[in-house]
Design a protein around this motif. Structure first.
Motif, PDB file in Angstrom:
ATOM      1  N   GLY A  51      40.043  73.504   5.981  1.00  0.00           N
ATOM      2  CA  GLY A  51      39.711  72.295   6.737  1.00  0.00           C
ATOM      3  C   GLY A  51      40.899  71.454   7.150  1.00  0.00           C
ATOM      4  O   GLY A  51      40.745  70.257   7.422  1.00  0.00           O
ATOM      5  N   LEU A  54      40.398  69.298  10.310  1.00  0.00           N
ATOM      6  CA  LEU A  54      39.214  68.451  10.471  1.00  0.00           C
ATOM      7  C   LEU A  54      39.547  66.972  10.634  1.00  0.00           C
ATOM      8  O   LEU A  54      38.871  66.254  11.375  1.00  0.00           O
ATOM      9  CB  LEU A  54      38.261  68.666   9.294  1.00  0.00           C
ATOM     10  N   ARG A  77      35.072  71.548   2.104  1.00  0.00           N
ATOM     11  CA  ARG A  77      33.998  70.596   1.787  1.00  0.00           C
ATOM     12  C   ARG A  77      34.536  69.404   0.999  1.00  0.00           C
ATOM     13  O   ARG A  77      34.130  68.253   1.235  1.00  0.00           O
ATOM     14  CB  ARG A  77      32.876  71.298   1.016  1.00  0.00           C
ATOM     15  N   ARG A  79      37.530  68.254   1.241  1.00  0.00           N
ATOM     16  CA  ARG A  79      38.304  67.468   2.201  1.00  0.00           C
ATOM     17  C   ARG A  79      37.388  66.583   3.047  1.00  0.00           C
ATOM     18  O   ARG A  79      37.682  65.403   3.290  1.00  0.00           O
ATOM     19  CB  ARG A  79      39.118  68.405   3.101  1.00  0.00           C
ATOM     20  N   VAL A  80      36.280  67.153   3.502  1.00  0.00           N
ATOM     21  CA  VAL A  80      35.324  66.397   4.315  1.00  0.00           C
ATOM     22  C   VAL A  80      34.785  65.203   3.535  1.00  0.00           C
ATOM     23  O   VAL A  80      34.675  64.080   4.055  1.00  0.00           O
ATOM     24  CB  VAL A  80      34.173  67.319   4.770  1.00  0.00           C
ATOM     25  N   GLN A  81      34.463  65.417   2.284  1.00  0.00           N
ATOM     26  CA  GLN A  81      33.939  64.323   1.455  1.00  0.00           C
ATOM     27  C   GLN A  81      34.998  63.254   1.215  1.00  0.00           C
ATOM     28  O   GLN A  81      34.725  62.047   1.341  1.00  0.00           O
ATOM     29  CB  GLN A  81      33.447  64.879   0.115  1.00  0.00           C
ATOM     30  N   LEU A  85      34.047  62.389   6.397  1.00  0.00           N
ATOM     31  CA  LEU A  85      33.736  63.016   7.683  1.00  0.00           C
ATOM     32  C   LEU A  85      32.354  63.654   7.716  1.00  0.00           C
ATOM     33  O   LEU A  85      32.052  64.413   8.626  1.00  0.00           O
ATOM     34  CB  LEU A  85      34.789  64.090   7.997  1.00  0.00           C
ATOM     35  N   ARG A  86      31.524  63.356   6.759  1.00  0.00           N
ATOM     36  CA  ARG A  86      30.260  64.086   6.624  1.00  0.00           C
ATOM     37  C   ARG A  86      29.328  63.918   7.815  1.00  0.00           C
ATOM     38  O   ARG A  86      28.489  64.769   8.089  1.00  0.00           O
ATOM     39  CB  ARG A  86      29.556  63.660   5.335  1.00  0.00           C
ATOM     40  N   ILE A  89      30.871  66.574  10.603  1.00  0.00           N
ATOM     41  CA  ILE A  89      31.282  67.936  10.258  1.00  0.00           C
ATOM     42  C   ILE A  89      30.158  68.673   9.542  1.00  0.00           C
ATOM     43  O   ILE A  89      29.578  68.165   8.585  1.00  0.00           O
ATOM     44  CB  ILE A  89      32.526  67.931   9.339  1.00  0.00           C
ATOM     45  N   GLU A  90      29.862  69.885  10.004  1.00  0.00           N
ATOM     46  CA  GLU A  90      28.974  70.799   9.282  1.00  0.00           C
ATOM     47  C   GLU A  90      29.773  72.060   8.968  1.00  0.00           C
ATOM     48  O   GLU A  90      30.441  72.612   9.844  1.00  0.00           O
ATOM     49  CB  GLU A  90      27.756  71.168  10.125  1.00  0.00           C
ATOM     50  N   LEU A  91      29.725  72.509   7.712  1.00  0.00           N
ATOM     51  CA  LEU A  91      30.458  73.696   7.291  1.00  0.00           C
ATOM     52  C   LEU A  91      29.482  74.753   6.804  1.00  0.00           C
ATOM     53  O   LEU A  91      28.587  74.466   6.009  1.00  0.00           O
ATOM     54  CB  LEU A  91      31.449  73.343   6.175  1.00  0.00           C
TER      55      LEU A  91
END
Length: 206
Positions: A51, A54, A77, A79-81, A85-86, A89-91
């Motif tokens: 990520g 992202l 995931r 990193r997104v949290q 960025l939730r 972003i969908e992973l």
């Protein structure tokens, strides 16, 4: 390179990827996402890895990232949290040779430093073209083999170790240019030292 070799290689790379290959390619990755940000719409990032890209997407962009490696996705995931960025972003875990999306789902499809890693890159390009909307963009950043000079010789020497290294050092650009619905509109070198190439292909129609 077979899919099991990819899986094993990136299980090894995941803990150190960000500080090794990821660090080397960060500038090119940032520039590529800045280019993607110039248009709105839904983005698919094939081979999202840990990520690293992202955080560069501008607010309001909708991004779906896929990767085959569960170890890489776990780091993405996190990193997104951590970056909050939730909402954008969908992973998803997915094999890029069989994308689980309907035709013409995305305005932009990005593939950064992944096409010389995957098995059957021509099949991956076919899937990328399928899920890209007519008139949409396919943005590629990758290393492609040289035909002359000392680096070309080094690439040839490294080629037999693809399964260990996790990528093909002698990957030919022609392997991503054979999809008939995609036309090259831009091609330029990227840092470091022009080792990477930026490509923008347009899907016909629309």
């Amino acid at each position: 390179m077979d899919i099991k070799a990819v899986q094993n290689s990136y299980a090894r790379w995941a803990p150190v990827y960000d500080k090794t290959f990821g660090a080397i390619t960060n500038d090119g990755r940032r520039r590529t996402v800045e280019y993607i940000n110039s248009n709105s719409g839904h983005v698919l990032e094939v081979g999202v890895g840990t990520g690293l890209s992202l955080g560069h997407y501008q607010p309001g962009m909708k991004v779906t990232g896929i990767d085959f490696s569960d170890q890489m996705l776990e780091k993405a995931r996190n990193r997104v949290q951590e970056m909050g960025l939730r909402q954008m972003i969908e992973l998803r875990q997915m094999d890029a040779r069989e994308l689980d999306f309907p035709d013409a789902s995305f305005d932009t499809v990005a593939a950064m430093h992944v096409l010389s890693v995957v098995p059957e890159p021509e099949r991956v390009m076919s899937e990328i073209a399928r899920v890209c909307k007519p008139g949409g963009r396919v943005v590629i950043t990758n290393h492609f083999k040289r035909t002359r000079g000392p680096l070309a010789a080094l690439e040839r020497v490294s080629a037999p170790f693809a399964n260990v290294l996790g990528w093909h050092s002698d990957f030919a650009i022609e392997r991503v240019l054979g999809e008939p619905s995609l036309t090259v509109e831009e091609q330029r070198p990227l840092p470091p030292l022009g080792m990477m190439t930026f490509l923008m292909l347009r899907k016909t129609g629309g």
